[in-house]
Design a protein around this motif. Structure first.
Motif, PDB file in Angstrom:
ATOM      1  N   HIS A  97      37.025  38.926  26.141  1.00  0.00           N
ATOM      2  CA  HIS A  97      35.772  38.149  26.182  1.00  0.00           C
ATOM      3  C   HIS A  97      36.770  37.680  27.160  1.00  0.00           C
ATOM      4  CE1 HIS A  97      33.872  34.811  26.259  1.00  0.00           C
ATOM      5  NE2 HIS A  97      32.824  35.537  25.833  1.00  0.00           N
ATOM      6  N   ARG A  98      38.095  37.427  28.152  1.00  0.00           N
ATOM      7  CA  ARG A  98      38.389  36.686  28.760  1.00  0.00           C
ATOM      8  C   ARG A  98      38.228  37.694  30.490  1.00  0.00           C
ATOM      9  NH1 ARG A  98      41.489  31.617  28.830  1.00  0.00           N
ATOM     10  NH2 ARG A  98      41.246  31.655  31.040  1.00  0.00           N
ATOM     11  N   SER A  99      38.729  38.603  29.909  1.00  0.00           N
ATOM     12  CA  SER A  99      38.889  39.388  31.299  1.00  0.00           C
ATOM     13  C   SER A  99      37.784  40.309  31.680  1.00  0.00           C
ATOM     14  CB  SER A  99      39.848  41.157  30.509  1.00  0.00           C
ATOM     15  OG  SER A  99      39.923  41.482  31.415  1.00  0.00           O
TER      16      SER A  99
ATOM     17  N   ALA B  72      43.309  41.839  29.753  1.00  0.00           N
ATOM     18  CA  ALA B  72      43.162  42.766  29.197  1.00  0.00           C
ATOM     19  C   ALA B  72      44.176  43.733  28.274  1.00  0.00           C
ATOM     20  CB  ALA B  72      42.742  43.960  30.611  1.00  0.00           C
ATOM     21  N   ARG B  73      45.240  43.956  29.305  1.00  0.00           N
ATOM     22  CA  ARG B  73      46.713  44.506  28.892  1.00  0.00           C
ATOM     23  C   ARG B  73      47.802  43.459  27.653  1.00  0.00           C
ATOM     24  NH1 ARG B  73      49.187  47.525  32.387  1.00  0.00           N
ATOM     25  NH2 ARG B  73      47.282  47.475  33.010  1.00  0.00           N
ATOM     26  N   ARG B  74      47.016  42.262  27.505  1.00  0.00           N
ATOM     27  CA  ARG B  74      47.690  41.528  26.454  1.00  0.00           C
ATOM     28  C   ARG B  74      46.549  41.962  25.388  1.00  0.00           C
ATOM     29  NH1 ARG B  74      48.515  35.216  25.523  1.00  0.00           N
ATOM     30  NH2 ARG B  74      46.173  35.209  25.399  1.00  0.00           N
TER      31      ARG B  74
ATOM     32  N   PRO C  53      33.180  42.371  34.154  1.00  0.00           N
ATOM     33  CA  PRO C  53      32.426  42.801  33.707  1.00  0.00           C
ATOM     34  C   PRO C  53      32.170  44.170  33.750  1.00  0.00           C
ATOM     35  CG  PRO C  53      31.299  40.973  35.126  1.00  0.00           C
ATOM     36  CD  PRO C  53      32.683  41.125  35.255  1.00  0.00           C
ATOM     37  N   ARG C  54      32.326  44.536  34.800  1.00  0.00           N
ATOM     38  CA  ARG C  54      32.502  46.269  35.289  1.00  0.00           C
ATOM     39  C   ARG C  54      34.127  47.470  34.217  1.00  0.00           C
ATOM     40  NH1 ARG C  54      31.704  45.414  41.027  1.00  0.00           N
ATOM     41  NH2 ARG C  54      33.063  44.568  41.010  1.00  0.00           N
TER      42      ARG C  54
ATOM     43  N   GLN D 170      48.959  33.293  35.711  1.00  0.00           N
ATOM     44  CA  GLN D 170      47.349  33.542  37.071  1.00  0.00           C
ATOM     45  C   GLN D 170      45.857  33.810  35.694  1.00  0.00           C
ATOM     46  OE1 GLN D 170      48.445  35.698  40.098  1.00  0.00           O
ATOM     47  NE2 GLN D 170      46.522  36.920  40.799  1.00  0.00           N
ATOM     48  N   PRO D 171      45.309  32.533  35.298  1.00  0.00           N
ATOM     49  CA  PRO D 171      44.226  33.062  34.170  1.00  0.00           C
ATOM     50  C   PRO D 171      43.314  33.768  34.673  1.00  0.00           C
ATOM     51  CG  PRO D 171      44.717  31.153  35.514  1.00  0.00           C
ATOM     52  CD  PRO D 171      46.533  31.594  36.221  1.00  0.00           C
TER      53      PRO D 171
END
Length: 231
Positions: free
Chosen positions: A169-171, A149-151, A176-177, A141-142
């Protein structure tokens, strides 16, 4: 591109160019300094796994129909707006837990189970096992911001700071909040001696969650240190 993505891009670019002007992710960030207790993780439990709502703070039932995602987004928008104007720290912390609970909802029983197993691994400081589960989360689930964030947290614990920044950056491109992710950006910048950039990240987190005590403390400490040096 919204302002949070722009700010994060600038911060990331500043880090990357400071490390290696030739290749973006080839060398990574400097390693963390040696710790007095090598078994002590660089992040606190609160930094690794944000609190979720208790049973008494149950989230509204958004259902699982085709409108569930829209309902979730509307509820998040409402709670984040309330969080921004809440002056009471205890009340703000309660709202934050509700927001975290919504962010944690993946919409997939499989992803939720993998995330729980990953949390168990983090709590047991078995980061290699946690990383295996989180690799599956982001692959399956990208578009699930919380998985990235957890990774990133696990990468920090394993001292893979460039990978952590990449995951953040991906998260943040997906949500963005996410003030927890912004706080982690600040933590990484501080760990690597980039306190001025860390201050920007913490301030960005506080624009979304003004009563975030961890970020308030880090901003205060950095400003005090800068004032001391100036004197």
């Amino acid at each position: 591109m919204n302002k949070w993505k722009i700010r994060f891009f600038i911060i990331s670019l500043s880090i990357i160019t400071a490390v290696s002007p030739a290749t973006v992710f080839s060398q990574g960030l400097p390693e963390l300094p040696p710790q007095e207790d090598p078994d002590s993780p660089p992040l606190s439990p609160e930094d690794m796994i944000p609190d979720k709502p208790s049973r008494e703070e149950a989230l509204p039932d958004l259902g699982k129909d085709q409108n569930a995602a829209q309902k979730k987004q509307a509820e998040l928008d409402h709670l984040l707006a309330v969080l921004k104007r809440t002056a009471n720290q205890k009340e703000a912390a309660k709202i934050s837990r509700q927001i975290q609970g919504l962010w944690s909802q993946s919409g997939s029983d499989t992803i939720d189970l993998l995330m729980q197993w990953a949390e168990d691994g983090i709590n047991q400081q078995d980061y290699a096992r946690a990383l295996d589960f989180l690799d599956n989360v982001v692959a399956l689930q990208p578009d699930y911001a919380e998985g990235w964030a957890r990774r990133a947290v696990v990468h920090v614990q394993l001292n893979d700071l460039t990978l952590a920044m990449s995951d953040l950056h991906r998260s943040l491109s997906l949500e963005p909040r996410n003030y927890n992710a912004l706080f982690l950006v600040g933590s990484i910048l501080e760990m690597t001696g980039r306190n001025k950039l860390a201050l920007h990240a913490y301030e960005d987190a506080l624009k979304i969650y003004p009563q975030m005590q961890r970020a308030q403390k880090r901003v205060g400490d950095i400003l005090e240190e800068q004032t001391g040096r100036a004197i």
